[in-house]
Design an enzyme around this catalytic site. Structure first.
Site, PDB file in Angstrom:
ATOM      1  N   GLU A  13       0.787  -1.173   0.185  1.00  0.00           N
ATOM      2  CA  GLU A  13       0.063  -0.005   0.013  1.00  0.00           C
ATOM      3  C   GLU A  13       0.803   1.186   0.051  1.00  0.00           C
ATOM      4  OE1 GLU A  13      -4.186  -1.478   1.853  1.00  0.00           O
ATOM      5  OE2 GLU A  13      -2.604  -1.292   3.299  1.00  0.00           O
ATOM      6  N   GLY A  79     -12.575  -4.178   1.185  1.00  0.00           N
ATOM      7  CA  GLY A  79     -13.482  -4.789   0.562  1.00  0.00           C
ATOM      8  C   GLY A  79     -14.754  -4.381   0.354  1.00  0.00           C
ATOM      9  N   MET A 173      -9.237  -3.178   7.893  1.00  0.00           N
ATOM     10  CA  MET A 173      -9.025  -3.685   9.142  1.00  0.00           C
ATOM     11  C   MET A 173      -8.191  -2.603   9.946  1.00  0.00           C
ATOM     12  SD  MET A 173      -7.938  -7.518   8.021  1.00  0.00           S
ATOM     13  CE  MET A 173      -7.508  -7.972   9.729  1.00  0.00           C
ATOM     14  N   GLU A 174      -8.053  -1.250   9.491  1.00  0.00           N
ATOM     15  CA  GLU A 174      -7.301  -0.302  10.274  1.00  0.00           C
ATOM     16  C   GLU A 174      -8.008   0.902  10.270  1.00  0.00           C
ATOM     17  OE1 GLU A 174      -6.167  -1.635   7.224  1.00  0.00           O
ATOM     18  OE2 GLU A 174      -5.042  -3.245   8.304  1.00  0.00           O
ATOM     19  N   ASP A 197     -11.589  -6.435  -3.495  1.00  0.00           N
ATOM     20  CA  ASP A 197     -12.396  -7.446  -3.501  1.00  0.00           C
ATOM     21  C   ASP A 197     -13.833  -7.337  -2.764  1.00  0.00           C
ATOM     22  OD1 ASP A 197     -10.533  -7.527  -0.774  1.00  0.00           O
ATOM     23  OD2 ASP A 197     -12.492  -8.183  -0.303  1.00  0.00           O
TER      24      ASP A 197
HETATM   25  O1  4EH Z   1      -4.611  -4.832   6.095  1.00  0.00           O
HETATM   26  C1  4EH Z   1      -5.761  -5.584   5.740  1.00  0.00           C
HETATM   27  C2  4EH Z   1      -5.423  -6.496   4.434  1.00  0.00           C
HETATM   28  C3  4EH Z   1      -5.946  -7.897   4.417  1.00  0.00           C
HETATM   29  S1  4EH Z   1      -5.453  -9.058   5.508  1.00  0.00           S
HETATM   30  C4  4EH Z   1      -6.932  -5.115   5.616  1.00  0.00           C
HETATM   31  N1  4EH Z   1      -6.731  -4.586   4.303  1.00  0.00           N
HETATM   32  C5  4EH Z   1      -6.073  -5.602   3.512  1.00  0.00           C
HETATM   33  C6  4EH Z   1      -8.167  -4.267   3.516  1.00  0.00           C
HETATM   34  C7  4EH Z   1      -9.005  -5.225   3.050  1.00  0.00           C
HETATM   35  C8  4EH Z   1      -9.898  -6.161   3.892  1.00  0.00           C
HETATM   36  N2  4EH Z   1     -10.147  -6.220   5.002  1.00  0.00           N
HETATM   37  C9  4EH Z   1     -11.102  -7.024   5.585  1.00  0.00           C
HETATM   38  C10 4EH Z   1      -9.273  -5.614   1.814  1.00  0.00           C
HETATM   39  N3  4EH Z   1     -10.164  -6.737   1.734  1.00  0.00           N
HETATM   40  C11 4EH Z   1     -10.780  -6.751   2.746  1.00  0.00           C
HETATM   41  C12 4EH Z   1     -11.561  -7.779   3.609  1.00  0.00           C
HETATM   42  N4  4EH Z   1     -11.810  -7.721   4.564  1.00  0.00           N
HETATM   43  N5  4EH Z   1     -12.403  -8.773   2.486  1.00  0.00           N
HETATM   44  C13 4EH Z   1      -4.069  -9.768   4.758  1.00  0.00           C
HETATM   45  C14 4EH Z   1      -4.039  -9.925   3.323  1.00  0.00           C
HETATM   46  N6  4EH Z   1      -2.885 -10.620   2.856  1.00  0.00           N
HETATM   47  C15 4EH Z   1      -2.166 -11.072   3.607  1.00  0.00           C
HETATM   48  C16 4EH Z   1      -2.186 -11.241   4.975  1.00  0.00           C
HETATM   49  N7  4EH Z   1      -3.230 -10.512   5.436  1.00  0.00           N
END
Ligand code: 4EH
Length: 231
Positions: A13, A79, A173-174, A197
């Site tokens: 990112e 997402g 998630m942040e 996604d």
């Molecule tokens: O920082 C986390 C990443 C996924 S965990 C949150 N980010 C990406 C956003 C995200 C997200 N969060 C919750 C994108 N799609 C999401 C979703 N649900 N469906 C991760 C990803 N790759 C390797 C390890 N951990």
């Protein structure tokens, strides 16, 4: 003019941001690396926090308290919940909530704890800058609630519950933990995400496929915003 923090959660990112920074100085602190540099005439500090609310809160706090940043911009992927958000679309948060915060056993609403708030609003001036950048670039920018939790959601039922409970358009998630920190410390903040996604059964696969391209869409937009922020 004050320093601007730009943070992400994952290395992917912030890589497109680092590629365009000048005079970069690396500074290791608190088990993260902070990249101090310039973008045009602006002083910026860039970092990725690692994934999740706790790491993100730590990084936001350090960007403000140790590096003296006076504004904070988050760039990353999310997402989609809302059906009209497709992979690669940009969404800005008008507010952020924690979908996994639950003391409902005491009669409180989901996402609420005493002396907190369910939804924390982002800075209106920064949101308006985003809208004018979008207009100039001919890009569509959606605005809505972004829900945050310490879960990668790849589950249609959970996604629907979060969407209905918080009227949320996207999830990640942040963001909400950054919001809590910036709100408490009176630092204007802004959260931008490009969809990677749809938080459904295909989320894991789509995420891996689109992380890089969506992260770049978000980062490029953030840098255009940095140009437009009042000196
Ligand atoms: O920082 C986390 C990443 C996924 S965990 C949150 N980010 C990406 C956003 C995200 C997200 N969060 C919750 C994108 N799609 C999401 C979703 N649900 N469906 C991760 C990803 N790759 C390797 C390890 N951990």
């Amino acid at each position: 003019m004050g320093k601007i923090a730009i943070m992400g959660a994952m290395p992917e990112e912030i890589e497109p941001l680092l590629a365009k920074l000048e005079n970069v100085k690396e500074n290791a602190y608190g088990a993260n690396v902070y990249y101090e540099g310039s973008y045009g005439t602006k002083e910026v500090v860039v970092a990725y926090s690692k994934i999740g609310k706790v790491f993100a809160a730590l990084t936001a706090t350090i960007l403000i308290e140790k590096f003296g940043c006076e504004k904070l911009l988050f760039s990353g992927v999310a997402g989609a919940i809302s059906d009209d958000l497709k992979i690669g679309d940009l969404v800005i948060a008008d507010g952020l909530c924690q979908h996994d915060l639950d003391i409902s056993a005491f009669g409180h609403p989901y996402g609420y704890v005493p002396e907190g708030e369910v939804c924390i609003a982002t800075d209106v001036t920064l949101r308006n800058i985003a809208k004018s950048v979008a207009q100039k670039k001919g890009l569509t920018l959606k605005e809505g609630v972004i829900a945050t939790g310490d879960q990668f959601v790849a589950n249609p039922e959970r996604k629907e519950w979060v969407g209905e409970t918080f009227k949320a358009s996207a999830l990640e998630m942040e963001g909400a933990s950054v919001a809590v920190v910036c709100n408490a410390l009176n630092v204007p903040f802004f959260i931008l995400r490009a969809i990677s996604d749809s938080a459904d059964m295909d989320a894991g696969f789509d995420f891996d496929t689109f992380l890089q391209s969506s992260a770049k869409i978000s980062a490029d937009f953030i840098l255009d915003m940095v140009d437009q922020i009042e000196a």
